[in-house]
Motif scaffolding. Sequence first.
Motif, PDB file in Angstrom:
ATOM      1  N   TYR A 167      13.104   9.823  -1.761  1.00 21.61           N
ATOM      2  CA  TYR A 167      12.820   8.483  -2.446  1.00 21.61           C
ATOM      3  C   TYR A 167      11.553   8.568  -3.147  1.00 21.61           C
ATOM      4  O   TYR A 167      10.740   8.724  -1.927  1.00 21.61           O
ATOM      5  CB  TYR A 167      13.383   7.396  -1.899  1.00 21.61           C
ATOM      6  N   LYS A 168      11.366   7.858  -4.157  1.00 24.16           N
ATOM      7  CA  LYS A 168       9.865   7.319  -4.792  1.00 24.16           C
ATOM      8  C   LYS A 168       9.725   5.942  -4.093  1.00 24.16           C
ATOM      9  O   LYS A 168      10.926   5.177  -4.195  1.00 24.16           O
ATOM     10  CB  LYS A 168      10.033   7.278  -5.923  1.00 24.16           C
ATOM     11  N   VAL A 169       8.587   5.686  -3.512  1.00 24.68           N
ATOM     12  CA  VAL A 169       8.269   4.159  -3.380  1.00 24.68           C
ATOM     13  C   VAL A 169       7.445   3.552  -4.503  1.00 24.68           C
ATOM     14  O   VAL A 169       6.104   4.271  -4.629  1.00 24.68           O
ATOM     15  CB  VAL A 169       7.721   4.291  -1.844  1.00 24.68           C
ATOM     16  N   PRO A 170       7.422   2.365  -4.918  1.00 27.31           N
ATOM     17  CA  PRO A 170       6.550   1.753  -5.898  1.00 27.31           C
ATOM     18  C   PRO A 170       5.227   1.894  -5.284  1.00 27.31           C
ATOM     19  O   PRO A 170       5.095   1.721  -4.109  1.00 27.31           O
ATOM     20  CB  PRO A 170       7.186   0.308  -5.936  1.00 27.31           C
ATOM     21  N   LYS A 171       4.055   1.667  -6.065  1.00 25.52           N
ATOM     22  CA  LYS A 171       2.937   1.758  -5.848  1.00 25.52           C
ATOM     23  C   LYS A 171       2.490   0.691  -4.850  1.00 25.52           C
ATOM     24  O   LYS A 171       1.712   0.762  -4.197  1.00 25.52           O
ATOM     25  CB  LYS A 171       1.977   1.987  -6.925  1.00 25.52           C
ATOM     26  N   GLY A 172       3.163  -0.468  -5.071  1.00 28.03           N
ATOM     27  CA  GLY A 172       2.584  -1.902  -4.236  1.00 28.03           C
ATOM     28  C   GLY A 172       3.267  -1.701  -2.893  1.00 28.03           C
ATOM     29  O   GLY A 172       2.732  -2.478  -1.925  1.00 28.03           O
ATOM     30  N   GLN A 173       4.315  -0.850  -2.735  1.00 26.72           N
ATOM     31  CA  GLN A 173       4.793  -0.783  -1.222  1.00 26.72           C
ATOM     32  C   GLN A 173       3.944   0.112  -0.217  1.00 26.72           C
ATOM     33  O   GLN A 173       3.670   1.402  -0.538  1.00 26.72           O
ATOM     34  CB  GLN A 173       6.076  -0.493  -1.312  1.00 26.72           C
TER      35      GLN A 173
END
Length: 97
Positions: free
Chosen positions: A61-67
């Motif tokens: 899965y991709k994780v948003p940059k803020g996470q």
Amino acid sequence: MRAAKIVMTSLAAASLITTAALAQQSMSGMVTKIDRLSGTISIQQTQSGTVGAAGGAVQEYKVPKGQSLEELHAGDKVTFTTADGDGKTINKLDKQK
């Protein structure tokens, strides 16, 4: 004829509501790999059901940059939800205690 249109419209609306509710369903699993440079995480989903059932398939899965992924390590158990569109982007990711 008019009754048929009302029934079909109601069924279509119910279908959209059900799909949206299922898309936000919380899932759980175990972290198998973390790539902090590319912002991806691989999770093996926990199988529900019979005793002795094998674990689910491992998915990336991709994780948003803020996470932040700094507090997570391989072997950690997590709960997560995915984005509506592609199902391969995590909206929310929490480490289980």
